[in-house]
Every structure is written in structure tokens, then in C-alpha cells.
Write a protein that holds these residues in place. Structure first.
Motif, mmCIF file in Angstrom:
data_model
loop_
_atom_site.group_PDB
_atom_site.id
_atom_site.type_symbol
_atom_site.label_atom_id
_atom_site.label_comp_id
_atom_site.label_asym_id
_atom_site.label_seq_id
_atom_site.Cartn_x
_atom_site.Cartn_y
_atom_site.Cartn_z
ATOM 1 N N PRO A 83 20.373 -3.559 15.289
ATOM 2 C CA PRO A 83 19.962 -4.848 14.889
ATOM 3 C C PRO A 83 18.339 -4.250 15.205
ATOM 4 C CG PRO A 83 21.801 -4.692 15.981
ATOM 5 C CD PRO A 83 21.626 -3.416 15.821
ATOM 6 N N CYS A 84 17.845 -4.805 14.051
ATOM 7 C CA CYS A 84 16.238 -4.972 14.386
ATOM 8 C C CYS A 84 15.277 -4.001 13.986
ATOM 9 C CB CYS A 84 15.682 -6.391 15.190
ATOM 10 S SG CYS A 84 17.009 -7.844 15.464
ATOM 11 N N PHE A 85 16.746 -2.727 13.663
ATOM 12 C CA PHE A 85 15.882 -1.349 13.866
ATOM 13 C C PHE A 85 15.836 -1.131 12.545
ATOM 14 C CE2 PHE A 85 15.799 -1.378 18.472
ATOM 15 C CZ PHE A 85 15.691 -1.105 18.148
ATOM 16 N N ALA A 86 13.654 -0.331 11.492
ATOM 17 C CA ALA A 86 14.194 0.116 10.637
ATOM 18 C C ALA A 86 14.207 1.125 10.515
ATOM 19 C CB ALA A 86 12.491 -0.408 10.249
ATOM 20 N N SER A 87 14.454 2.091 11.852
ATOM 21 C CA SER A 87 15.369 3.021 12.716
ATOM 22 C C SER A 87 14.409 4.442 11.996
ATOM 23 C CB SER A 87 16.642 3.151 11.732
ATOM 24 O OG SER A 87 17.090 1.712 12.373
ATOM 25 N N TYR A 88 14.653 5.076 10.546
ATOM 26 C CA TYR A 88 14.122 6.188 11.164
ATOM 27 C C TYR A 88 13.584 6.972 9.376
ATOM 28 C CZ TYR A 88 17.488 7.888 14.365
ATOM 29 O OH TYR A 88 17.515 7.534 15.840
ATOM 30 N N PRO A 89 12.546 7.196 9.749
ATOM 31 C CA PRO A 89 11.709 6.888 8.631
ATOM 32 C C PRO A 89 12.460 8.674 6.974
ATOM 33 C CG PRO A 89 11.013 9.455 10.008
ATOM 34 C CD PRO A 89 11.972 8.457 10.653
ATOM 35 N N LEU A 90 12.270 8.195 6.034
ATOM 36 C CA LEU A 90 12.258 9.276 5.163
ATOM 37 C C LEU A 90 12.306 10.506 5.170
ATOM 38 C CD1 LEU A 90 12.718 7.063 2.162
ATOM 39 C CD2 LEU A 90 14.294 7.686 2.786
ATOM 40 N N PRO A 91 12.814 11.266 4.561
ATOM 41 C CA PRO A 91 12.043 12.604 4.383
ATOM 42 C C PRO A 91 11.265 12.303 3.906
ATOM 43 C CG PRO A 91 14.418 12.899 4.075
ATOM 44 C CD PRO A 91 14.292 11.112 4.238
ATOM 45 N N GLU A 140 0.465 -1.031 -0.076
ATOM 46 C CA GLU A 140 0.057 0.265 0.141
ATOM 47 C C GLU A 140 0.645 1.460 0.125
ATOM 48 O OE1 GLU A 140 0.014 -2.413 2.212
ATOM 49 O OE2 GLU A 140 -2.181 -3.384 2.022
ATOM 50 N N THR A 141 1.565 1.074 0.699
ATOM 51 C CA THR A 141 3.214 2.332 0.711
ATOM 52 C C THR A 141 3.319 2.530 -0.806
ATOM 53 O OG1 THR A 141 4.910 1.688 2.112
ATOM 54 C CG2 THR A 141 3.064 2.259 3.118
ATOM 55 N N GLY A 142 3.607 1.481 -1.746
ATOM 56 C CA GLY A 142 4.670 1.765 -2.628
ATOM 57 C C GLY A 142 5.742 1.809 -3.109
ATOM 58 N N GLY A 143 6.361 2.053 -1.380
ATOM 59 C CA GLY A 143 7.710 2.360 -1.677
ATOM 60 C C GLY A 143 8.105 2.646 -0.320
ATOM 61 N N ILE A 144 9.788 2.293 0.306
ATOM 62 C CA ILE A 144 10.036 2.180 1.588
ATOM 63 C C ILE A 144 9.620 3.798 1.887
ATOM 64 C CG2 ILE A 144 12.325 2.151 2.570
ATOM 65 C CD1 ILE A 144 13.517 0.719 0.581
ATOM 66 N N LEU A 145 9.104 3.767 3.150
ATOM 67 C CA LEU A 145 9.138 4.406 4.016
ATOM 68 C C LEU A 145 9.596 4.540 5.307
ATOM 69 C CD1 LEU A 145 4.994 4.816 4.653
ATOM 70 C CD2 LEU A 145 6.505 5.640 2.662
ATOM 71 N N ILE A 146 10.473 3.422 5.851
ATOM 72 C CA ILE A 146 11.055 3.447 7.079
ATOM 73 C C ILE A 146 12.320 3.149 6.887
ATOM 74 C CG2 ILE A 146 11.201 3.538 9.753
ATOM 75 C CD1 ILE A 146 8.655 3.879 9.928
ATOM 76 N N THR A 147 13.603 3.177 7.062
ATOM 77 C CA THR A 147 14.625 2.391 6.689
ATOM 78 C C THR A 147 15.992 3.377 7.397
ATOM 79 O OG1 THR A 147 16.153 1.772 5.473
ATOM 80 C CG2 THR A 147 15.462 3.794 3.893
ATOM 81 N N PRO A 148 16.827 2.612 7.591
ATOM 82 C CA PRO A 148 17.519 3.508 8.418
ATOM 83 C C PRO A 148 18.463 3.938 6.120
ATOM 84 C CG PRO A 148 18.727 1.436 8.594
ATOM 85 C CD PRO A 148 17.280 1.016 7.835
#
Ligand code: 7RM
Length: 633
Positions: free
Chosen positions: A419-427, A402-410
Motif C-alpha cells: 500500500p502507498c508504494f510506487a515500488s520499483y523503477p521500470l527497467p 516531464e517524464t512522458g511515461g510511467i517511471l516507478i510502478t509495481p
């Protein structure tokens, strides 16, 4: 050039700007693309109806941005490298110039068959270059592709063809996957025989050359239909909000829904996220191991990389064929720079040979990614040490169909990898955690329901043919928020850790499966009264499927009945939805209103029989002992 964030200061600056002035932020990124007409308004934001529009008034064709605009500078650069199922079979390469010519030929062939803008075309294809060519050919002429993963059954394929009223199906004759040979065209024939009246033609690519049944009234060979066409085809000029594709995905209730993505926003977001998450540089070789039947294949094998002018790989085979070193062999052979795969594959390869990657030269790797499900700590460290070798950071990317693309990622080398953290939202992405009452949890060290409070360009616009379903599934739970269906934590430094689904969706080897779908399939067995399906932790698959089945009569031969149930599920959905465990029960735990109490079933499947919690609201509490005694743990 699209914004490519290079350091943490730039990340903070871009993030801040994207929140303060989202329209300015996205307008700047969008202006790097080729538009036939500039948009009038950057975003229209209504999460109630919902009614979301990006770059309205803008006109474009995504294939011009994927292909034509690169021809002058990168015409002879490789666009797609194809790696066969068999390690000794030669790879195939297409340059940007060649890919454009193939896409145009296919587009002309589709037109000659009467395909027009807005028509839906179903794909049931293996991982061969022609799937990319034909998807882009659809986009070139404004037809809407609906790709169905070729592991789904004829019934599941027929459901999807009917829902979107597809005019054509594009498939191959057969497919080789690992040691198996799959009769792809037979499945399509079978699906069409299930009453897919909208289908006028079936376009068949001869991939293996195995003999197939032929129906001259509707079947067309690709080599007779496409190869003779002109390699020039004017792109159809699309509105930014015209549909680009439909992709079916499972939810907690009912049949899978067709998630709709549109041309402009999807284009802008997939390129932007691709360039930033993978830090792609000109000349790099990028490899995502997903299947094009899933959103990861759409956004990060095809569209994102081609928009960025990258060299993207397509792999026909499976991770363990001919052995557990195949992925690493391919990385070495093609000097892969960015590698993107799923935790389930990582765990399977880790189990098959802890030291296997050491045999290969993986020095080309700069970034390694993970997607599809939470990655456990052990797999994360193994991936980091054995594959990344402390040199290539891991990007644990969270996103959805549904989001079409990566939203939260290092961001590799930019934000630290925990480890195991998708970390931060993309701007451009504004996640929040809500409590069950819909109150935003502020500050750090909190856990709640993951929602997004501002639109981003590649978010879904509707569910095909059923806007109300889109509203109730994603926008009705919490007013003015997009609800993801996932639970998440935010740590002391604001990093997100995705915990997993809070609804009745299970994630088996990174494949999204609705428990209701599996139950519906099991209930098709004439001996079954009812069933309840839950997920449980599985070492390799992440989650396994546990089915509780109540039969009409005493089950005298459970092994036989089990096999029959597996066959029924395979028939109605496909092998990916086969339960790992089936427990026959006399009763399912029900509340007074007749609802199955899944919480208890989940606990039992997880082996936590000591902590079932409150069972006093059950209509039939006596069944709990029986359930515990028969538990398959
Ligand atoms: C891209 C994709 C979406 C669901 C999503 C999550 C889970 C995906 C991660 C993850 C933890 C991740 N689309 N999910 N990525 N969970 N960490 N990095 O997978 O539509 O098929 O699935 O997958 O539950 O809601 S999908």
C-alpha cells in the motif's frame, strides 16, 4: 513484439541489462517499431546543457505505428470506445481501419488550411473521439499539438496560445460535463480577443449542436472542412528528435511552461511502459479515466494504447454522474480489463458510497491503476477490496508531464503490491535519492530528493521557447541529475514511496498548480496588496488551496471579498485553482530579505500551530499570533 516482462526473474534480468547496457536494451525495444530509417545512435546524454537525443538519425511517423501497422492484423478491431456523459446515450466505437480513415481526412483538412510540419495547433476540446482524431492528424502531418485542458479559463488559454504561437485552435461548440453545460467555443473566442494574433483559423466540431457565435473570417465547421476530405494521407516522415507535442504544466515560479516531447523516444517509451505496467493482452479493453488535457491522457489514453494495438476507452463525463456508480457501471458494461484512475476520484467515490462497487460485476478487471498524487492507505485498501476484490492488483504509478511515461510502478502480479508504494523503477529507469547537498543516499531505508541519473527515451527535451528555464528547473539543482521536484523514501526492500512535492507546486485533485500562479491571479484583485498560497491536507482532493490575503483596507465584508477573489482566480486560471480557504491577514510573515516565510504558513494551514519552529529570523514575528488566531482550521 515489445518486451513484456512476465515474472520477477525477467524483471531482474531486464533491469540489470538496462543498466549494464542501456543502448542495447533500448535498441532492442525500438527495433520492434516501423522506422523509415534506422537511427545512427541510440542516445546522446548531456544533463548539463541539457542536450538529450534518442534514436538520432532515425526517421518515423508515430501514426504509422499507432495505426497503419495494425491494419493488416487488427483493422476491424475496436481502437477507441467512447462513452458519453449521459449513461443512456449510446457509446460510439471506431475500428483501427475507421480511425485511420478519420485521421487521414482530418490531416488532409489541416493541410488544406495551410497547416505544415512544425506548425503549432492548440486544442481546447472535451473528451470526444475527435480530439484523438485531430491530435493524430497533427502527428500525421508533423504539426505539433498543444492540448489545453478545457477547464482552463480564456486568459490561461490565451497565455498558452501566445507562448506557442499557435496557428489554429481546434475546439467544440459546447461540452457536457456531468450536469453542466460548458460554452467551449465562447471561451476560445474570448481567448483570441485577448490578442492571440497568430491564430488564423478555428476549427469547430459540432458536438452538442448548441448555437454558437460565428466569425466567418476565421471559424470553420469540422463537418464542412473534414468530412469531405480524402481518407488517404501520406504520413510526413519525421526525425526521431522532431517535436511531437507541447504540453503546459505548472512549476514553482512564473507562468506554466511548455514541456516538449519528441517523436521517437516518446513512441518507444509509451508503448513499452503501457504493455508492461498494464500487462495488456490482445483483446483486452483498457480504460484510463484521465482527461486528454493532461499527460496521462496523452500517453495512456491515446499514444501508448494505440501503439500497442489496444482497445482504449474515452469517457466524456465525470465520476459522479449520474451517480457514484458510473465508473463501475461502465467497467461492467464494456467488460473493462485494465482500469486507471486518480486517488482523488477514488476518495470521492469511496465517500459517496462505500459499498457502491459491490452492485456491479467487476470480474473482468485484471489490473487497476492509480496516478497523479500519493494514494493514502484508506483509499488504497478500499480500491483493492471493493474494486480489485483481491483479484486485480493495484499499480500505483509515479511519473510526471516531464517524464512522458510511467517511471516507478509495481508490475501487476509480478512485483508485490505494498500500500502507498510506487515500488520499483521500470527497467531502463535509474532513480536515486539525494540529500540536500546532492550526495547520493546509498542503501535502503533512506529518504531524500528523487532524481534520475540516466536519460530514458520519453524524457522532456526542453521547455518551449525557453531552454534556459528547462535547465534551471530540472538540471541545475544537482549536477548530472534530472531533478523531479518530489521527495521520496526507499524502504528496506528498495521500494520507493513518493512523499510529494518539495517545491511550491501543489497537487489538487491530481492537478498540478503552482502557488505563484494562484498568487498572481489573486493579486489582480484591486483590493489586494499581496497574497501567499500554500497547500494543506484535504480529505478528497489530496491537497486543498489555502490563501493568505493582505488587503489594502480593512475587509468589512469578508464573504463578498472572498467571492470576488474566487471570481478573479477563475478568470485568470480556471475553477480548478480556486482557493478552498481564504484568510485575510494584516501582515504576511517575512524574512529580513523580504521573502514570505511559507514554512510557517504551511504549518498554520495544516493546523499545526504548536510547532512553528524557529521564527526568530522573521522581520515581523508579532504577526504570527494574528495568523494563528485567524486560522481557518
Ligand atoms: C502523471 C502526472 C506530476 C506530479 C509528480 C508527483 C505527483 C504523480 C504520483 C504522484 C505520488 C504517484 N503528471 N504524482 N503520480 N505522487 N504517487 N503515483 O500526474 O505532471 O501532472 O504531475 O504528480 O508529485 O511530481 S503531472
Amino acid at each position: 513484439m515489445t518486451l513484456q516482462i512476465k515474472n520477477i526473474e525477467q524483471y531482474h534480468e531486464a533491469y540489470h541489462r538496462s543498466v549494464e547496457n542501456p543502448e542495447g536494451f533500448w535498441a532492442e525495444i525500438a527495433s520492434t517499431f516501423v522506422w523509415d530509417r534506422k537511427w545512427d545512435k541510440v542516445v546522446h546524454h548531456d544533463f548539463i546543457t541539457p542536450d538529450i537525443r534518442w534514436f538520432e538519425g532515425g526517421k518515423l511517423n508515430i501514426t504509422v505505428n499507432c495505426l497503419d501497422r495494425h491494419i493488416e492484423t487488427k483493422g476491424d478491431q475496436i481502437a477507441i470506445i467512447w462513452e458519453a456523459n449521459e449513461a443512456n446515450e449510446p457509446s460510439k466505437k471506431l475500428t483501427y481501419k475507421q480511425l485511420l480513415a478519420e485521421v487521414n481526412k482530418c490531416a488532409n483538412a489541416l493541410k488544406a488550411q495551410g497547416v505544415k510540419k512544425g506548425d503549432r495547433i492548440c486544442f481546447y476540446m472535451p473528451m470526444i473521439q475527435e480530439v484523438a482524431i485531430a491530435m493524430l492528424a497533427c502527428a500525421r502531418i508533423g504539426a505539433i499539438h498543444s492540448v489545453v485542458f478545457a477547464g482552463f479559463s480564456a486568459n490561461a488559454l490565451a497565455d498558452r496560445i501566445k507562448d506557442a504561437e499557435c496557428k489554429m485552435v481546434i475546439c467544440s461548440d459546447y461540452n457536457r460535463r456531468g450536469p453542466k453545460s460548458i460554452a467551449v467555443k465562447d471561451v476560445v473566442d474570448e481567448a483570441i480577443a485577448l490578442g492571440c494574433d497568430s491564430v488564423e483559423k478555428v476549427l469547430v466540431y459540432k458536438s452538442t449542436g448548441d448555437k454558437v457565435k460565428w466569425n466567418a473570417a476565421i471559424d470553420l465547421w469540422w463537418h464542412e472542412t473534414v468530412d469531405t476530405m480524402s481518407d488517404q494521407c501520406e504520413p510526413e516522415i519525421m526525425d526521431a528528435e522532431d517535436m511531437l507535442f507541447i504540453l503546459y504544466t505548472s512549476g514553482s515560479t512564473g507562468k506554466p511552461k511548455g514541456v516538449v516531447h519528441t517523436c521517437g523516444g516518446y513512441m518507444v517509451y509509451t508503448e513499452y511502459s503501457f504493455k508492461n505496467v498494464f500487462q495488456y493482452q490482445d483483446g483486452d479493453v483498457y480504460w484510463c479515466t484521465a482527461d486528454v488535457g493532461w499527460i496521462t491522457g496523452h500517453s495512456y489514453i491515446l499514444y501508448g494504447p494505440l501503439l500497442a494495438g489496444a482497445t482504449t476507452m474515452m469517457f466524456e463525463g465525470v465520476p459522479g454522474h449520474p451517480d457514484a456508480g458510473r465508473f463501475w457501471h461502465v467497467c461492467e458494461k464494456h467488460r473493462v480489463n485494465q482500469f486507471y484512475t486518480a486517488p482523488t476520484a477514488i476518495r470521492a467515490l469511496m465517500a459517496a458510497g462505500w459499498h457502491e462497487p459491490e452492485k456491479y460485476d467487476l470480474s473482468s478487471l485484471k489490473v487497476i491503476g492509480s496516478v497523479g498524487e500519493p494514494i493514502n492507505e484508506e483509499a488504497w485498501h478500499w480500491y483493492d477490496e471493493k474494486v480489485g476484490r483481491g483479484r486485480a492488483p493495484i499499480v500505483d504509478t509515479w511519473w510526471q508531464t516531464e517524464t512522458g511515461g510511467i517511471l516507478i510502478t509495481p508490475l501487476p502480479g509480478i512485483t508485490d503490491a505494498k500500500p502507498c508504494f510506487a515500488s520499483y523503477p521500470l527497467p531502463g529507469v535509474q532513480p536515486v535519492l539525494l540529500d540536500p547537498n546532492g550526495i547520493e543516499l546509498v542503501g535502503n531505508n533512506v529518504e531524500g530528493l528523487l532524481c534520475i541519473k540516466y536519460p530514458w527515451p520519453s524524457m522532456l527535451r526542453t521547455t518551449y521557447g525557453d531552454h534556459e528555464r528547462c535547465r534551471t528547473t530540472y538540471f541545475a539543482a544537482f549536477k548530472n541529475y534530472y531533478f523531479t521536484g518530489d521527495g521520496a523514501k526507499r524502504d528496506e526492500e528498495g521500494r520507493y514511496r513518493i512523499i510529494g512535492r518539495v517545491d511550491d507546486v501543489i497537487n489538487v485533485s491530481g492537478h498540478r498548480i503552482g502557488t505563484a500562479e494562484v498568487e498572481d491571479a489573486i493579486n489582480q484583485h484591486s483590493g489586494v496588496v499581496e497574497s501567499a498560497v500554500v497547500g494543506y491536507p484535504h480529505d478528497i482532493k489530496g491537497q486543498g488551496i489555502y490563501a493568505y490575503v493582505k488587503a489594502h483596507h480593512e475587509v468589512v465584508d469578508p464573504e463578498h471579498m472572498r467571492k470576488e477573489i474566487l471570481a478573479v482566480v477563475t478568470k485568470h486560471i480556471g475553477p480548478i485553482a480556486k482557493p478552498d480557504k481564504i484568510q485575510f491577514v494584516l501582515q504576511l510573515p517575512k524574512t529580513r530579505s523580504g521573502k514570505i516565510m511559507r514554512r510557517i504558513l504551511r504549518k498554520i494551514a495544516e493546523g499545526e500551530t504548536g510547532q512553528l519552529g524557529d521564527i526568530s529570523t522573521l522581520l515581523n514575528p508579532e504577526c504570527v499570533e494574528e495568523l494563528k488566531t485567524g486560522a481557518l482550521v
